[in-house]
Design a protein around this motif. Structure first.
Motif, PDB file in Angstrom:
ATOM      1  N   GLY A 220       0.791  -1.242  -0.037  1.00 43.26           N
ATOM      2  CA  GLY A 220      -0.130   0.157   0.119  1.00 43.26           C
ATOM      3  C   GLY A 220       0.761   1.242   0.110  1.00 43.26           C
ATOM      4  O   GLY A 220       2.082   1.176  -0.070  1.00 43.26           O
ATOM      5  N   VAL A 221       0.300   2.467   0.179  1.00 48.51           N
ATOM      6  CA  VAL A 221       0.959   3.826  -0.141  1.00 48.51           C
ATOM      7  C   VAL A 221       0.527   4.246   1.675  1.00 48.51           C
ATOM      8  O   VAL A 221      -0.467   4.632   1.828  1.00 48.51           O
ATOM      9  N   VAL A 222       1.880   4.894   2.023  1.00 41.91           N
ATOM     10  CA  VAL A 222       1.698   5.422   3.499  1.00 41.91           C
ATOM     11  C   VAL A 222       1.534   6.947   2.871  1.00 41.91           C
ATOM     12  O   VAL A 222       2.481   7.452   2.128  1.00 41.91           O
ATOM     13  N   PRO A 223       0.633   7.745   3.519  1.00 41.32           N
ATOM     14  CA  PRO A 223       0.310   8.855   3.209  1.00 41.32           C
ATOM     15  C   PRO A 223       1.466   9.987   3.650  1.00 41.32           C
ATOM     16  O   PRO A 223       1.905   9.712   4.964  1.00 41.32           O
ATOM     17  N   ALA A 224       1.765  11.234   2.813  1.00 45.15           N
ATOM     18  CA  ALA A 224       2.535  12.082   3.536  1.00 45.15           C
ATOM     19  C   ALA A 224       1.909  12.499   4.725  1.00 45.15           C
ATOM     20  O   ALA A 224       0.533  12.766   4.827  1.00 45.15           O
ATOM     21  N   GLY A 225       2.755  12.812   5.661  1.00 46.12           N
ATOM     22  CA  GLY A 225       2.255  13.316   7.051  1.00 46.12           C
ATOM     23  C   GLY A 225       2.188  12.291   8.089  1.00 46.12           C
ATOM     24  O   GLY A 225       2.006  12.779   9.377  1.00 46.12           O
ATOM     25  N   ALA A 226       2.528  11.020   7.799  1.00 43.40           N
ATOM     26  CA  ALA A 226       2.468   9.784   8.678  1.00 43.40           C
ATOM     27  C   ALA A 226       3.831   9.718   8.805  1.00 43.40           C
ATOM     28  O   ALA A 226       4.719  10.354   8.351  1.00 43.40           O
ATOM     29  N   SER A 227       3.968   8.711   9.831  1.00 37.83           N
ATOM     30  CA  SER A 227       5.423   8.320   9.844  1.00 37.83           C
ATOM     31  C   SER A 227       5.527   6.907   9.742  1.00 37.83           C
ATOM     32  O   SER A 227       4.637   6.089   9.511  1.00 37.83           O
ATOM     33  N   ILE A 228       6.993   6.344   9.550  1.00 31.68           N
ATOM     34  CA  ILE A 228       7.059   4.827   9.407  1.00 31.68           C
ATOM     35  C   ILE A 228       7.837   4.531  10.411  1.00 31.68           C
ATOM     36  O   ILE A 228       8.717   5.343  10.960  1.00 31.68           O
ATOM     37  N   ALA A 229       7.634   3.013  10.795  1.00 34.45           N
ATOM     38  CA  ALA A 229       8.413   2.583  12.014  1.00 34.45           C
ATOM     39  C   ALA A 229       9.353   1.310  11.489  1.00 34.45           C
ATOM     40  O   ALA A 229       8.570   0.691  10.685  1.00 34.45           O
ATOM     41  N   MET A 230      10.737   1.306  11.374  1.00 36.74           N
ATOM     42  CA  MET A 230      11.332  -0.105  11.155  1.00 36.74           C
ATOM     43  C   MET A 230      11.704  -0.571  12.331  1.00 36.74           C
ATOM     44  O   MET A 230      12.326  -0.098  13.305  1.00 36.74           O
ATOM     45  N   VAL A 231      11.484  -2.087  12.474  1.00 37.59           N
ATOM     46  CA  VAL A 231      11.719  -2.929  13.657  1.00 37.59           C
ATOM     47  C   VAL A 231      12.803  -4.080  13.395  1.00 37.59           C
ATOM     48  O   VAL A 231      12.574  -5.058  13.366  1.00 37.59           O
ATOM     49  N   PRO A 232      14.043  -3.585  13.491  1.00 33.97           N
ATOM     50  CA  PRO A 232      15.251  -4.477  13.125  1.00 33.97           C
ATOM     51  C   PRO A 232      15.197  -5.886  14.001  1.00 33.97           C
ATOM     52  O   PRO A 232      15.210  -6.806  13.721  1.00 33.97           O
ATOM     53  N   ILE A 233      14.701  -5.707  15.326  1.00 38.59           N
ATOM     54  CA  ILE A 233      14.806  -6.823  16.316  1.00 38.59           C
ATOM     55  C   ILE A 233      13.785  -7.939  15.972  1.00 38.59           C
ATOM     56  O   ILE A 233      13.834  -8.982  15.992  1.00 38.59           O
ATOM     57  N   VAL A 234      12.496  -7.389  14.934  1.00 43.69           N
ATOM     58  CA  VAL A 234      11.784  -8.310  14.331  1.00 43.69           C
ATOM     59  C   VAL A 234      12.219  -8.953  13.131  1.00 43.69           C
ATOM     60  O   VAL A 234      12.312 -10.138  13.008  1.00 43.69           O
ATOM     61  N   THR A 235      12.782  -8.101  12.480  1.00 38.65           N
ATOM     62  CA  THR A 235      13.349  -8.576  10.983  1.00 38.65           C
ATOM     63  C   THR A 235      14.557  -9.667  11.212  1.00 38.65           C
ATOM     64  O   THR A 235      14.716 -10.686  10.702  1.00 38.65           O
ATOM     65  N   HIS A 236      15.414  -9.101  12.258  1.00 42.37           N
ATOM     66  CA  HIS A 236      16.566  -9.944  12.694  1.00 42.37           C
ATOM     67  C   HIS A 236      16.301 -11.417  13.356  1.00 42.37           C
ATOM     68  O   HIS A 236      17.030 -12.233  13.429  1.00 42.37           O
ATOM     69  N   ARG A 237      14.907 -11.731  13.562  1.00 38.86           N
ATOM     70  CA  ARG A 237      14.525 -12.734  14.117  1.00 38.86           C
ATOM     71  C   ARG A 237      13.400 -13.479  13.265  1.00 38.86           C
ATOM     72  O   ARG A 237      12.610 -14.461  13.893  1.00 38.86           O
ATOM     73  N   ASP A 238      13.055 -12.914  12.187  1.00 43.39           N
ATOM     74  CA  ASP A 238      12.322 -13.635  11.154  1.00 43.39           C
ATOM     75  C   ASP A 238      12.621 -14.900  10.700  1.00 43.39           C
ATOM     76  O   ASP A 238      13.794 -15.109  10.121  1.00 43.39           O
TER      77      ASP A 238
END
Ligand code: HEM
Length: 540
Positions: A389-407
């Motif tokens: 999908g598309v994140v609208p301008a004005g929002a924020s995004i979070a990246m969560v390495p601890i989850v990705t690193h344990r996928d």
């Protein structure tokens, strides 16, 4: 007291224009914004200002609550309302790849608190100012500069050993983090501020310890404010006892940074040669050139940033020591390699550290399992296309390495501590964004080479001198995982507890030349008068 404040704040917010901003675009922005956010799965916000914070902050540890929420909604990107901030949470490398190069603006909501402590510096600046600072500061991390710091790293590692020697009786379980935080802090004093050995010792150990303690409490406060958004209003926060303590700590660190800058400037005027501290490099003191590129406030901001981020390497070394304690076979390999490459003690140089390939893999694996910054956030300045999908301008995004690193889709047996997963042949085919302990793209960690060198120098010095054993609450991987928590950085509630005892001496394999520094005096120092080399220690 706090509930009264909360009600007062809500009233002020509801009647002021500024309040609309604080309550967030989801409630007050155009309907299209809300529609775009609602197109993502995820928990819907219950209340303006609080969003989904209640689920994250209450009734359990923040980390465990957060992981439970992510477990419920990922792997697809999902929406989450961090207080007033509409956020889309990403955990897949493909999504990171789509945004990480484009979104360079730190999420204002979270980083405004970081800025109140770090000051205005590289970690919090945005736009053109960030680009200018980044360009200057990158030069200060050139390997020719880092090479000069290796002696400092090793010396601080030895001093760490001297400080914990009295605890190293094999039985005492102690929290190693404050000792390593002191070491990291002490190191940055010398490498960033240019305080040489003698000047550095003029700042009393008690005063330096105050810095470390103030910093620890301040990191707790940073997180507390993000989770209690009404405290983001500075005037309000300053009325609270914690707010007053926080700003006292900030003033102490800021005042110290300014006094070092003033002192350096006087020495420059008196004709002192430029050194290789970050400060000298940032002040751009070159022979015949006295142009100051960054003003005092900017210099203070950068110095405060450098001091503050030292918690990261101290945290990773603390995790690494626990992991070595819990995996004695891996610890043996680390020691074997260190003795073979560096000798039984000392021997730390820029070149010799590059030989510590196994220790490097241990640190990389530690950073995979325990990325010290478990999550990072960016503001979305223009609509961002993701796989879902598309994140609208004005929002924020979070990246969560601890989850990705344990996928498990990306990492085989992700909860197993296996440094060899970083052998070159096992890295082939891995998605480059499946591993982000230092972030990636233009806003990655500018200090990562510094940190790796420092950690290798200190760790190789510690493990050759001491055997590391499991401590209270950190005796097994299960215990460690249970006690994992986050206070701005990843941490272990109850402390990073280990035990230590002096290590029986060994010498390097026969193929290596004899270590010049391995003398009877070393033996006697560690094992008492009359100690001799054991017969079996003739060549491992
Ligand atoms: C193990 C140690 C370290 C880890 C895991 C680490 C990790 C990170 C991460 C994940 C970021 C991105 C933060 C974000 O996006 O909000 C970052 C940024 C940064 N780090 Fe580190 N760091 C470490 C050590 C250091 C050290 C020792 C220094 C300085 C001496 C340093 C200086 C910085 C700076 C200045 C930034 C901001 C860069 C920018 O925004 O352009 N870090 N670090």
């Amino acid at each position: 007291m706090e509930s009264v404040l909360l009600v007062a704040v809500l009233v002020v917010l509801l009647i002021s224009r500024w309040g609309r901003v604080m309550l967030g675009p989801y409630w007050w922005g155009p309907p299209a914004f809300r529609k775009a956010m609602d197109a993502f799965p995820g928990p819907r916000p219950t209340l303006p200002l609080l969003g989904n914070l209640v689920q994250l902050a209450f009734g359990g540890k923040v980390l465990h609550n957060g992981l439970a929420i992510i477990g419920r909604w990922s792997p697809s990107a999902f929406s989450f309302h961090l207080g007033p901030v509409p956020m889309v949470v990403l955990t897949r490398p493909e999504d990171y790849e789509a945004v990480i190069g484009k979104l360079t603006q730190k999420a204002t909501y979270i980083y405004s608190t970081v800025e109140s402590f770090f000051g205005v510096g590289l970690a919090t600046l945005n736009g053109e100012a960030w680009r200018v600072h980044r360009k200057h500061i990158t030069h200060a991390f050139h390997f020719r500069i880092l090479e000069r710091y290796v002696d400092v790293f090793e010396r601080k590692g030895r001093e760490f050993g001297d400080r914990v020697q009295r605890l190293a009786d094999g039985a005492t379980s102690f929290n190693v983090f404050p000792h390593l935080a002191f070491t990291a802090n002490d190191t940055i004093f010398e490498t960033a501020f240019g305080l040489d050995k003698s000047t550095n010792s003029a700042v009393s150990a008690a005063h330096r310890q105050e810095f470390v303690d103030a910093m620890e409490e301040s990191f707790e406060q940073l997180q507390y404010r993000v989770l209690h958004p009404w405290l983001l209003m500075d005037w309000l926060y300053r009325l609270t006892p914690a707010g007053r303590r926080f700003y006292e700590a900030v003033d102490m660190i800021d005042g110290f940074a300014q006094s070092v800058i003033d002192d350096r400037r006087i020495k420059m005027r008196d004709g002192a040669a430029a050194g290789y501290s970050f400060l000298d490099l940032m002040m751009k003191i070159q022979p015949g050139e006295d142009a100051v590129v960054l003003n005092d406030a900017e210099l203070r901001g950068e110095l405060r940033t450098f001091i503050s981020v030292q918690q990261t390497s101290a945290t990773i070394m603390s995790f690494a020591l626990i992991l070595l304690a819990v995996h004695p076979d891996i610890q043996e390999r680390v020691v074997d390699e260190a003795v073979a490459e560096l000798g039984p003690e000392g021997g730390v140089t820029y070149a010799s550290l590059t030989g510590l390939k196994y220790l490097e893999r241990v640190l990389k694996e530690t950073l995979r399992m325990y990325p010290v910054l478990p999550a990072m956030a960016r503001d979305v300045t223009e609509d961002a296309q993701l796989t879902d999908g598309v994140v609208p301008a004005g929002a924020s995004i979070a990246m969560v390495p601890i989850v990705t690193h344990r996928d498990p889709a990306l990492w085989e047996e992700p909860t197993r501590f296996d440094p060899d997963r970083f052998l070159p042949e096992r890295c082939t085919g891995r998605h480059p964004y499946s591993y982000l302990p230092f972030s990636a793209g233009p806003r990655n960690c500018v200090g990562q080479k510094y940190a790796l060198l420092q950690m290798k120098a200190v760790m190789s010095t510690i493990v050759r001198r001491f055997e590391v054993l499991p401590g209270k609450g950190c005796g097994t991987m299960a215990e460690l995982e249970k006690n994992l928590d986050v206070i701005t950085f990843l941490t272990v509630s109850g402390g990073f507890n280990i035990r230590m005892r002096p290590r029986a001496p060994r010498i390097e394999p026969a193929a290596c030349s004899p270590p010049p520094s391995f003398t009877d005096s070393v033996l006697r120092r560690d094992f008492g008068a009359g100690a001799t080399l054991p017969a079996h220690a003739s060549g491992r």
